[in-house]
Design an enzyme around this catalytic site. Structure first.
Site, PDB file in Angstrom:
ATOM      1  N   HIS A  55      42.659   5.257 -32.932  1.00 56.53           N
ATOM      2  CA  HIS A  55      42.743   3.820 -33.202  1.00 56.53           C
ATOM      3  C   HIS A  55      43.745   3.159 -32.253  1.00 56.53           C
ATOM      4  CE1 HIS A  55      42.950   0.311 -36.109  1.00 56.53           C
ATOM      5  NE2 HIS A  55      44.090   0.147 -35.447  1.00 56.53           N
ATOM      6  N   GLU A  56      44.922   3.742 -32.130  1.00 57.62           N
ATOM      7  CA  GLU A  56      45.959   3.166 -31.272  1.00 57.62           C
ATOM      8  C   GLU A  56      45.578   3.237 -29.798  1.00 57.62           C
ATOM      9  OE1 GLU A  56      48.562   1.411 -31.824  1.00 57.62           O
ATOM     10  OE2 GLU A  56      48.417   1.478 -33.994  1.00 57.62           O
TER      11      GLU A  56
ATOM     12  N   HIS B 173      43.323   0.465 -28.835  1.00 59.27           N
ATOM     13  CA  HIS B 173      44.064  -0.768 -28.549  1.00 59.27           C
ATOM     14  C   HIS B 173      44.543  -0.778 -27.105  1.00 59.27           C
ATOM     15  CE1 HIS B 173      44.036  -2.363 -32.544  1.00 59.27           C
ATOM     16  NE2 HIS B 173      44.844  -1.470 -33.073  1.00 59.27           N
TER      17      HIS B 173
END
Length: 222
Positions: free
Chosen positions: A30-31, A34
């Protein structure tokens, strides 16, 4: 941007440890999503910081990745959650100043939902033909990523959904939301725990049922 995950799939210790490992992997992905989104829009901050990697070491948060999940494991909590260090980025470097922050924010949740769809379909079409342990892992991974993706889209600070909402609103309203977010971030761990408590008391039940319904729809009800 803070990546969160909550899973209530397992109640035994071994199951929770296994779910925790998949949860942390999913949070890291998820990170990283980003960071890649920001990099593609012209901001190399995450890349220069060495955060565009699946190596867990740069992403591990002492409280969110180790201490809080460990406490929940050893107290046999029915709720398991955690977070990783947010990937740094500079919104002023983004080529698209109007939609850039919203795009970067939604990239993490979109990646988790994509993973959930892929592994959910593996369960749906592989059930009865693929090895049972692989189906179990795929189902757990699909559920965790579905929960993580949908949870992060809730428009409350500091979740990504709040950043998306702020990014699509007119400037004057967006600045008001940013001010509220800055005040909550200034509260540090206390603000985080307050959000978790409020969510657990008032919203976790309906939200969990919605995730279960969506998950069953995805895998075909198995």
């Amino acid at each position: 941007m803070l990546a969160w995950g909550v899973s209530m799939m397992q109640t035994d210790v071994l199951g929770i440890v296994f779910s925790l490992a998949l949860l942390i992997i999913s949070i890291i992905i998820h990170e990283v999503a980003h960071g890649y989104a920001a990099n593609s829009l012209g901001d190399p901050t995450a890349k220069l910081s060495g955060r565009l990697t699946l190596n867990p070491i740069p992403h591990i948060d002492l409280w969110g990745s180790i201490i809080v999940p460990a406490i929940l494991i050893f107290t046999h909590s029915s709720i398991l959650f955690g977070w990783a260090k947010p990937v740094p980025y500079n919104p002023y470097n983004l080529k698209n100043q109007r939609w850039g922050e919203a795009i970067v924010a939604v990239a993490g949740a979109a990646t988790n939902i994509l993973i959930a769809v892929i592994f959910g379909l593996i369960v749906r079409f592989g059930y009865g033909t693929l090895p049972g342990p692989f189906i179990t892992i795929s189902g757990t991974l699909a559920f965790i990523n579905l929960f993580l993706g949908l949870f992060n889209l809730i428009p409350i600070p500091p979740l990504d959904g709040y950043t998306v909402l702020r990014g699509i609103l007119p400037y004057r309203y967006a600045m008001g939301l940013r001010a509220l977010e800055d005040r909550m971030r200034a509260g540090g761990m206390a603000s985080i725990l307050l959000i978790l408590i409020v969510f657990s008391l008032f919203f976790s039940g309906p939200f969990y049922m919605f995730v279960q319904w969506t998950f069953a729809l995805l895998i075909g009800g198995y």
